[in-house]
Motif scaffolding. Structure first.
Motif, PDB file in Angstrom:
ATOM      1  N   ALA B 214       8.734  27.083  37.864  1.00  0.00           N
ATOM      2  CA  ALA B 214       9.474  28.331  38.104  1.00  0.00           C
ATOM      3  C   ALA B 214       9.580  28.627  39.594  1.00  0.00           C
ATOM      4  O   ALA B 214      10.611  29.093  40.074  1.00  0.00           O
ATOM      5  N   LEU B 215       8.491  28.332  40.336  1.00  0.00           N
ATOM      6  CA  LEU B 215       8.526  28.592  41.780  1.00  0.00           C
ATOM      7  C   LEU B 215       9.645  27.799  42.447  1.00  0.00           C
ATOM      8  O   LEU B 215      10.306  28.280  43.352  1.00  0.00           O
ATOM      9  N   ALA B 216       9.843  26.548  41.982  1.00  0.00           N
ATOM     10  CA  ALA B 216      10.802  25.682  42.655  1.00  0.00           C
ATOM     11  C   ALA B 216      12.204  25.809  42.084  1.00  0.00           C
ATOM     12  O   ALA B 216      13.162  25.381  42.699  1.00  0.00           O
ATOM     13  N   PRO B 252       5.411  29.806  52.874  1.00  0.00           N
ATOM     14  CA  PRO B 252       4.627  30.571  51.889  1.00  0.00           C
ATOM     15  C   PRO B 252       4.617  29.908  50.523  1.00  0.00           C
ATOM     16  O   PRO B 252       3.583  29.915  49.832  1.00  0.00           O
ATOM     17  N   LEU B 253       5.735  29.299  50.142  1.00  0.00           N
ATOM     18  CA  LEU B 253       5.823  28.637  48.841  1.00  0.00           C
ATOM     19  C   LEU B 253       4.822  27.499  48.752  1.00  0.00           C
ATOM     20  O   LEU B 253       4.140  27.297  47.741  1.00  0.00           O
ATOM     21  N   MET B 254       4.718  26.755  49.867  1.00  0.00           N
ATOM     22  CA  MET B 254       3.791  25.631  49.901  1.00  0.00           C
ATOM     23  C   MET B 254       2.355  26.140  49.795  1.00  0.00           C
ATOM     24  O   MET B 254       1.534  25.580  49.071  1.00  0.00           O
ATOM     25  N   ALA B 255       2.085  27.250  50.508  1.00  0.00           N
ATOM     26  CA  ALA B 255       0.741  27.819  50.469  1.00  0.00           C
ATOM     27  C   ALA B 255       0.385  28.239  49.040  1.00  0.00           C
ATOM     28  O   ALA B 255      -0.719  27.962  48.555  1.00  0.00           O
ATOM     29  N   TYR B 382       5.435  19.539  44.309  1.00  0.00           N
ATOM     30  CA  TYR B 382       5.953  19.988  43.017  1.00  0.00           C
ATOM     31  C   TYR B 382       6.680  21.321  43.064  1.00  0.00           C
ATOM     32  O   TYR B 382       7.706  21.491  42.424  1.00  0.00           O
ATOM     33  N   ALA B 383       6.127  22.280  43.817  1.00  0.00           N
ATOM     34  CA  ALA B 383       6.721  23.614  43.761  1.00  0.00           C
ATOM     35  C   ALA B 383       7.735  23.853  44.868  1.00  0.00           C
ATOM     36  O   ALA B 383       8.228  24.951  45.022  1.00  0.00           O
ATOM     37  N   PHE B 416      10.077  10.709  42.873  1.00  0.00           N
ATOM     38  CA  PHE B 416       8.640  10.437  42.878  1.00  0.00           C
ATOM     39  C   PHE B 416       7.881  11.683  43.348  1.00  0.00           C
ATOM     40  O   PHE B 416       6.941  12.137  42.698  1.00  0.00           O
ATOM     41  N   ILE B 417       8.321  12.241  44.488  1.00  0.00           N
ATOM     42  CA  ILE B 417       7.634  13.420  45.026  1.00  0.00           C
ATOM     43  C   ILE B 417       7.682  14.573  44.029  1.00  0.00           C
ATOM     44  O   ILE B 417       6.711  15.293  43.847  1.00  0.00           O
ATOM     45  N   ARG B 418       8.834  14.739  43.373  1.00  0.00           N
ATOM     46  CA  ARG B 418       8.996  15.846  42.444  1.00  0.00           C
ATOM     47  C   ARG B 418       8.173  15.678  41.166  1.00  0.00           C
ATOM     48  O   ARG B 418       7.700  16.647  40.603  1.00  0.00           O
TER      49      ARG B 418
END
Lengths: 355, 543
Positions: B214-216, B252-255, B382-383, B416-418
């Motif tokens: 949902a975040l992403a 912030p999303l990464m955090a 992922y996010a 791959f990253i996702r």
């Protein structure tokens, strides 16, 4: 075993539904060229990134390939700004030859970051200088007008607003839909207003919209659908969104207002779609040929018919029923000057409270 | 019950595993490094996002994510318990039906729901035509914002919770329950103190995936007019092409992602393992007087989650279209080719991702702090919104990869990253269920690491691995933002073919690709079901 049967049933239903739908779409399929998107490279493969929807550029690409059998065009259609961002990131090793955008501001921004290469298409001198790039970094292709569309079930012709200024009238409170501040056409609109009627004038327009509790959408497709459905009485869009909604089989009770057309008024606000060659592109010669092709009369006519747009080259017939525009009724500020106001436009929308 | 990590860290993992995990972690770092690079160079020459906007975004994004995860958690757990633990008729058919929302991309669901339930939409129009209501009388605009977005994501992704919970329920032994019952512990307390703790890692892991998704996610909140970090980051790329500003907003999303991963480890990281010796079959609960309401719950959710989108798609397929929309239809032959291409590419990528994720999941709990950090680093991507992942891969691949290999490789890296984070998550849960004593036994009988892997670990975790593969496959065929930017010119997937016409508002032209996508999804489904049905047998074998 039981669910094997389920799959079989489900797939049969799907296959059957496809078959059922076939007669509806038959016409479009036959009209389409049989040439597949993925073909083996001929002599040259030209890579085109397109912010225009594929359906609005593919026919032109097909015509180009028919005329130049030695060139195969591979098309990557996407969102304008994302493709532009990709081009910037690919700078070290450019992948694309040509970029087609729906908003000349994007090409002007790319030109400033020096990722484009200059090219002068034959015939460019015949079009008004204000639509051109001074250093030939990009080539305008078509014009799009900013208009007001309204739902004729909710608003009668004599009650309809006559210009963008009228939208500040409190009687439209809660009834207006527009694109938000991140939309390229909206940014260009406000930047043009700043150029034409100054910061004060642009701010007044935005404050009017916000005071009238305008709903701001991510894009114009949402606006045209909402106005067509009657969720909103009025929408601020580019003119072809009105044409698209008018030609829908349902929800098509819409009419249009071209603003600023009276004597002494500033004129119609327009934006341009444009094409450019990427700097250090792998196939610059084919790219030039492609740009020249976009400017040819028959291609320009094709653009007019595909999406109700105004060809940039003068004296080319429009799609049926599209309202003609005259040069003298269009704002006179050069595009490259408008681009200088984009940052201020973004700031203005922020401080006026446009999301 | 015992803690996995302490017991399991007794072996030194082979260097090969560490190298593969390191590569995965490096890939996972690409977007993070990109964000730092672009973000830092943008400080000072981008518009600073104002504090109110930032707070709104944090509130919107978190409430959307948490609500979606809760809905998915409740639905998924409820479905799993009803199907696996009650005497419901035709459990296999129900199992199939509750998973089907997963094959419909959330943005397609949102689109269908919107056409039906928006103000002045099909439903309100019908109500007005029947004289049952007037325009604006009912609060149809409630579909916009947090409510609608989290319902769509929650329902569409509830299988993320259903799969692991259902697997845990099938693998779970009944002997604790039997003991508790014999000691007079009442029904609901048994569920609360035995079933729920046993399911916690599965439920928690699944809900975390939904939350991160949902975040992403871009499509659903954008359609349903909810400004989140992700939609704002996307729009930052508009007009002015402000990559720096977008990168700063991703910080912030990464955090949040990192915090969530750490919290998840604190809460569920230790897992609950089955005792290998004392396996007893579970008793099924008789539905009796709850039967009607149970079937009603299942029926309603399925009608809402699958019935609505599928019938809308079929309706669009046969409804008349405008001339402009006619031009957006793709010839059938080409569509079929795209479908085959999509499936082939997804099979290839899903296989690579699952193999690497298996390695990472093994390293995660068996190679000390280093292994832990590396595996978790691989999960950061992922996010992050697809566009950030995509652009970071563009930047890296155009600089580092030779021109000849570019082709579909950058897209592969982005996928791959996702999806590796999700695969690690799934396989980790599967591995946690295997008692370390089994591995010890194998080792003490003179088998080397690879023999133990081949003869103990892989067979026991294979249902989990196959389910993970299927979920990754489904994720890849639905993936849009990265595919849109990174696909080589001329390479198309069905998801791209759905997006193109819908971005112009042409739903009929998108209907057939969407239905084909659903058809493709049936392939991994059959795999999931095959493995799920075999789970019980696998575990029931006497050890």
């Amino acid at each position: 075993m039981r669910y094997r049967l389920m799959y079989f049933l489900l797939s049969s239903i799907l296959v059957a539904s496809c078959g059922f739908a076939a007669p509806v779409n038959q016409a479009s399929v036959e009209e389409k060229t049989t040439r597949s998107l993925v073909t083996l490279p001929a002599d040259t493969t030209l890579i085109v990134y397109s912010g225009r929807s594929e359906a609005l550029i593919k026919p032109v690409v097909d015509a180009f390939m028919a005329e130049n059998p030695s060139i195969t065009v591979l098309l990557k259609a996407g969102k304008d700004s994302e493709l532009a961002a990709a081009i910037l990131e690919e700078q070290a090793n450019p992948q694309a030859d040509v970029f087609i955008t729906t908003n000349m501001l994007t090409t002007i921004a790319l030109a400033k970051k020096s990722v484009l290469s200059a090219h002068e298409v034959p015939g460019i001198r015949e079009i008004p200088e204000r639509y051109q790039s001074k250093d030939k970094m990009w080539t305008p292709i078509t014009l799009r007008a900013r208009v007001i569309m309204y739902n004729t079930n909710l608003v009668s012709a004599d009650q309809a607003p006559k210009s963008f200024e009228d939208l500040a009238d409190p009687k439209w409170k809660g009834k207006i839909a527009a694109a938000n501040s991140t939309n390229g056409s909206m940014q260009a609109h406000i930047a043009t207003l700043i150029a034409v009627s100054g910061t004060r004038g642009a701010a007044r327009f935005l404050e009017g919209l916000v005071a009238n509790e305008t709903t701001f959408f991510g894009g114009h497709t949402d606006v045209r659908k909402a106005v067509g459905a009657g969720e909103f009485a009025i929408g601020i869009v580019n003119h072809y969104y009105y044409e698209l909604q008018r030609h829908e089989p349902t929800d098509n009770a819409v009419a249009v207002v071209y603003s600023g057309q009276e004597e002494g008024e500033s004129g119609l606000i327009v934006n341009a779609t444009a094409a450019a060659i990427i700097k250090n592109s792998p196939h610059p010669e084919a790219a030039k040929k492609f740009l020249d092709f976009l400017f040819e009369t028959k291609t320009q006519r094709q653009f007019a018919e595909l999406n109700y747009e105004y060809p940039i080259v003068p004296k080319i017939s429009l799609a049926p029923d599209v309202r003609p525009i005259v040069d003298s009724q269009i704002i006179s500020t050069p595009f490259e000057e408008i681009a200088g106001h984009v940052a201020e436009a973004a700031q203005l929308m922020g401080s006026a409270g446009v999301p | 019950m015992s803690r996995t990590d302490k017991l399991a860290r007794s072996y030194n993992p082979p260097v090969g595993l560490l190298i593969i995990t390191t590569c995965a972690a490096l890939c996972g770092c690409i977007p993070a490094l990109y964000i730092m690079y672009r973000g830092l160079s943008a400080i000072g020459n981008t518009y600073a996002p104002n504090l109110t906007l930032l707070m709104t975004l944090v509130m919107n994004t978190l409430s959307f994510g948490v609500l979606a995860a809760l809905i998915a958690g409740i639905l998924g757990t409820l479905h799993a318990i009803i199907i696996e633990r009650t005497d419901i008729i035709f459990p296999n058919i129900w199992r199939f039906l509750v998973c089907t929302p997963f094959v419909i991309p959330p943005y397609v669901s949102a689109l269908c729901l919107l056409a039906l339930l928006r103000p002045h939409g099909l439903f309100e129009k019908w109500l007005v035509a029947q004289g049952l209501s007037s325009y604006g009388a009912l609060p149809f605009d409630a579909i916009f914002g947090v409510t609608g977005s989290s319902i769509v994501i929650g329902i569409c992704l509830s299988p993320y919770v259903f799969f692991p919970v259902s697997a845990a329920l099938r693998q779970g032994s009944g002997h604790f329950m039997e003991m508790a019952k014999q000691n007079g512990v009442p029904f609901w307390r048994r569920q609360l103190h035995i079933t729920l703790p046993h399911l916690a890692p599965a439920i928690g892991g699944g809900m975390l995936l939904v939350l991160l998704y949902a975040l992403a996610d871009f499509g659903v909140p954008a359609l349903l007019r909810l400004p989140t970090f992700s939609t704002t980051i996307y729009s930052r790329f508009a007009g002015d092409v402000d990559r720096g500003g977008a990168a700063l907003l991703s910080l912030p999303l990464m955090a949040i992602t990192v915090i969530l991963l750490l919290v998840q480890d604190k809460l569920f990281g230790h897992g609950v393992i089955q005792s290998a010796r004392a396996w007893a079959p579970q008793r099924l609960v008789r539905l009796e007087r709850f039967a009607t309401s149970t079937y009603l719950i299942l029926g309603m959710t399925i009608l809402l989650s699958v019935g609505t989108p599928l019938s809308m798609l079929l309706y669009w397929l046969v409804s008349p279209v405008s001339p402009a929309e006619q031009a957006s239809f793709v010839p059938y032959g080409q569509l079929l080719f795209i479908m085959v291409q999509t499936v082939a590419y997804a099979i290839l990528n899903a296989s690579i991702i699952v193999i690497v994720a298996f390695v990472c999941a093994r390293t995660l709990r068996r190679a000390g702090t280093l292994g832990y950090i590396l595996s978790r680093t691989a999960q950061i991507g992922y996010a992050l919104p697809g566009i950030v992942v995509a652009l970071s891969v563009v930047l890296v691949s155009t600089r580092l990869l030779p021109v000849a290999v570019i082709g579909v490789v950058p897209l592969g890296i982005a996928l791959f990253i996702r999806f590796v984070p999700q695969a690690i998550q799934g396989i980790d849960v599967a591995l946690m269920q295997i008692a370390p004593t089994l591995e010890d036994a194998g080792r003490s009988m003179g088998q080397n690491v690879y023999q133990v892997l081949r003869r103990v670990i892989v067979p026991l975790s294979s249902p989990g691995i196959q389910t993970t593969w299927a979920l990754v496959f489904l994720g890849i065929i639905k993936e849009l933002p990265a595919t849109l930017i990174l696909r080589p010119a001329g390479f198309d997937t069905l998801a791209v073919r759905i997006w193109m016409p819908t971005s112009d508002g042409f739903t009929a032209a998108a209907a057939l690709p969407a239905l084909l996508l659903v058809l493709c999804a049936v392939i991994p489904f059959s795999l999931i079901f095959r493995t799920q049905s075999n789970v019980a047998e696998t575990v029931k074998q006497p050890m």
